[in-house]
Design a protein around this motif. Structure first.
Motif: not given
Length: 747
Positions: A493-504
């Protein structure tokens, strides 16, 4: 995304069923090897909250010498995230938020965008939906405005909400809450009903403004607009002008008519709006003799995308009349041309893309970005922009046993493009040229991004479908992913990138086709990345497979956004708190944290909180759908675990998986529970983090058509029962959430 669980899918929602009959490796050949993963624990977790606090530069105050009197400076108290009291599970027909917060309906189905359009009566008699809010509010993004009405990224008290309108609440062809008596449930469908139903799909942009502490939409704003399945949209990227998208409407293959079943969204680093086309195939029909009429490889493509011959369309829109706008819903080859310029045999190839729109400028063309591939798109999440480096766009294909993708731009990021003079031209620069990859996950917690290109020998040698060129690969990205052996997942479904470390992070909402003893090509054994196969009881009904879903996360390897390798683990497993902790509740969720079928997912760029939204059918005997707040760690902060399953043959199936650090009461808790029958979706915040907008989709969706005339039998009357608007028919709506003390959301 508009169906709560793949266990109860309408026969016409064809993209929600499994059309992936490829024989890709799902770790079945290596499950019993139980490969150990070395060096899994790679340091202590760094939470998003720590990263956010660290970026503030807070430090303790120093003292002076004994000889000098110093007035001490108070040490600032860091904001504590997730300080609210968890919201309990609920079956009430209300929106529940924590104490100290207020949630108010702001923008609902049918609300007028123009002063000349009358207020919504909500009795089925309303018309003019080209100038009203559409239905099934879904993905959404906020775009700031200055006090004078100019684009301003930091604008926190005036802005635009751009959102998707995915579908309608329907039964037996008709979108029954839209029509006075529920609408016509036999074919042919009346043109007036079809026109209304078509118009409530698509996108909308509405201006919102804060006055004092209250938010309201701005009727007749110059920014307000609707985009529907009839709006002219350009085809951009490698597929533009290709023979696969030639239609009667566009003999040159350069444009298409509209966008449909729009689900998740994305916000580009240059400030445009991205919309994902999801379950579009079910809106079309094909005759029962179309395979023979075609007699070419297009039959393979149509079957792979869930549109087999003879299948009924979702609403019967093709029967609305003789006008071309109705004919386009019939994919049958009925013309005499060799290229499809006299019918709509290729119409489906113009659907299934990421659509880019400039929310600020109606004069700019809307474009389908074909370089990102064609499938059941959810959201589009960008890597953290770094000057001089390529960007990645992460995406998922929301059907059972489908794949995870990323697109890597050819162009490298330039700081000047964060505020360009032309946002769509900037989109041309980054989104029309690049490489599309699909994910293949290994049982040792690593993975590879495999390029989908004609240069890939596996694509060249694929016998089930012969690809002609790059455009063919992109139009048929599912088949290309089959060819390279990508990993089938539990409905990305949805995805998002953690702004703290770039993980998806990707939500994998559920999959009824996971089973320890597969029979048939659509059933899969559990594997490392999709490790659960179990029975979940809903009352007396058994739900099998992976009914509660999970959230997986990736860490890119060398090369950042352009990396071709990654590591992965499972961040959270959805489960009831009382479920077996050894095979189901693997994340040890408590009653304040348990959830099922994660769907919407977004990291706040302001607080670092990961917001998780559900679209559930497995746990709805206990609670309505919900939204949770999380402070995540990082890939590798947990440990390897082995799940053992008894097979029908009397053996043991051992599945290794990698589970993130178990959440605590301080790192995961329930923030919101929605009304009856609703999905919680769409999330956006003002740049100060003090106002949040989310969408409540299809409340009361299980109301029977036979009860349309009796409000007492509606399964929900929200938002009317909260004092919003006329009538009692339930309506999808955007709500605005604020903290009573004026603080940031989630603190």
């Amino acid at each position: 995304m508009n169906k709560p669980n793949d266990l109860a899918i309408s026969a016409t929602d064809l993209n929600d069923i499994d059309s992936n009959a490829s024989h890709d490796n799902h770790f079945n050949s290596i499950l019993n090897a139980r490969l150990s993963r070395r060096n899994w624990l790679r340091g202590s977790a760094v939470t998003a909250a720590t990263a956010v606090m660290g970026s503030m530069g807070l430090s303790a105050c120093g003292g002076g010498s004994d000889a000098v009197a110093v007035t001490p400076t108070p040490t600032p108290i860091p904001e504590k995230l997730l300080a609210f009291t968890a919201v309990p599970k609920s079956l009430a027909d209300v929106v529940s938020v924590p104490a100290g917060y207020t949630a108010t309906a702001l923008y609902a189905l049918g609300d007028s965008l123009r002063a000349a359009t009358p207020a919504y009566k909500n009795d089925g008699s309303d018309t003019d939906f080209d100038n009203r809010a559409g239905d099934h509010h879904d993905g959404m993004e906020y775009y700031g405005l200055s006090a004078a009405g100019a684009p301003l990224a930091s604008g926190a008290e005036r802005g635009l909400l751009a959102m998707n309108h995915e579908a309608t609440t329907d039964e037996k062809l008709s979108s029954h809450f839209l029509h006075v008596n529920g609408g016509t449930t036999t074919l042919p469908r009346p043109a007036a009903e079809v026109d209304k139903e078509v118009a409530v799909h698509g996108l909308s942009v509405v201006e919102v403004k804060k006055t004092g502490s209250a938010w309201a939409t701005v009727n007749d704003s110059a920014f307000n607009r609707r985009v529907t399945p009839l709006t002219d949209i350009e085809i951009a990227g490698p597929v533009r002008g290709n023979a696969l998208v030639v239609t009667k409407y566009s003999p040159t293959g350069t444009k298409t008519r509209g966008t449909i079943n729009n689900c998740g969204t994305g916000k580009s680093p240059w400030g445009s709006y991205l919309s994902g086309e999801e379950n579009w195939a079910g809106y079309f029909t094909r005759s029962s003799t179309d395979n023979a009429a075609r007699g070419d490889k297009s039959v393979v493509s149509l079957n792979r995308y869930g549109r087999s011959q003879g299948g009924a369309s979702r609403h019967g829109w093709e029967t609305g009349g003789s006008d071309d706008k109705y004919a386009r819903w019939n994919l049958s080859k009925i013309g005499a041309s060799a290229n499809g310029s006299d019918d709509y045999r290729n119409e489906l190839n113009g659907m299934g893309y990421i659509v880019e729109m400039d929310p600020y400028d109606k004069t700019k063309a809307i474009r389908k970005r074909t370089a990102l591939g064609r499938y059941a798109h959810e959201s589009a999440a960008f890597s953290v922009p770094t000057v001089g480096q390529q960007l990645a766009v992460y995406m998922g294909d929301d059907s059972r046993n489908e794949y995870i993708y990323k697109f890597v731009t050819t162009a490298v990021w330039a700081a000047a493009d964060a505020n360009p003079a032309d946002r769509i031209a900037t989109g041309d620069k980054y989104l029309d040229s690049g490489k599309l990859y699909v994910a293949k996950l290994a049982a040792d917690g690593t993975g590879q991004w495999i390029e989908l290109a004609m240069s890939n020998a596996l694509i060249q040698a694929y016998s089930a479908y012969k690809f002609a060129d790059l455009a063919d690969v992109l139009v048929n990205a599912r088949l290309a992913a089959d060819a390279v052996g990508a990993t089938k997942m539990d409905r990305p479904e949805w995805c998002s990138v953690n702004p703290a470390n770039g993980e998806i992070y990707y939500t994998l909402t559920n999959n009824s086709n996971r089973t320890v003893n597969p029979s048939g090509s659509s059933q899969l054994a559990p594997d490392s990345a999709n490790p659960r196969a179990y029975t979940d009881m809903k009352g007396s009904s058994a739900q099998n497979g992976n009914p509660n879903g999970h959230i997986i996360r990736f860490k890119e390897g060398t090369g950042a956004a352009a990396a071709t390798s990654f590591t992965w683990d499972v961040y959270l497993f959805g489960a009831e708190s009382g479920a077996d902790a050894s095979k189901i509740n693997l994340s040890n969720l408590t009653a304040d944290q348990d959830f099922s079928s994660p769907d919407g997912l977004a990291f706040s760029p302001y607080t670092g909180i990961c917001w998780i939204q559900t679209d559930d059918g497995a746990y709805t005997d206990v609670t309505n759908c919900m939204m949770l707040a999380a402070i995540p760690g990082k890939v590798g902060d947990g440990a390897k675990s082995t799940l053992n399953y008894a097979t029908a043959a009397g053996g043991n199936l051992a599945v290794d998986t990698f589970i993130g650090k178990k959440p605590t009461a301080d790192t995961l808790k329930r923030f919101l529970v929605g009304p009856v029958g609703s999905e919680i979706t769409g999330i956006s915040e003002t740049p100060d983090g003090k106002t949040m907008f989310i969408n409540i989709q299809h409340p009361g969706e299980n109301t029977a058509l036979a009860n349309i005339g009796d409000p007492s039998k509606y399964t929900s009357q929200w938002p009317a029962n909260a004092g919003y608007g006329a009538g009692k028919r339930p309506r999808s709506a955007t709500i605005v959430i604020t903290k009573n003390d004026g603080g940031r959301i989630g603190s």
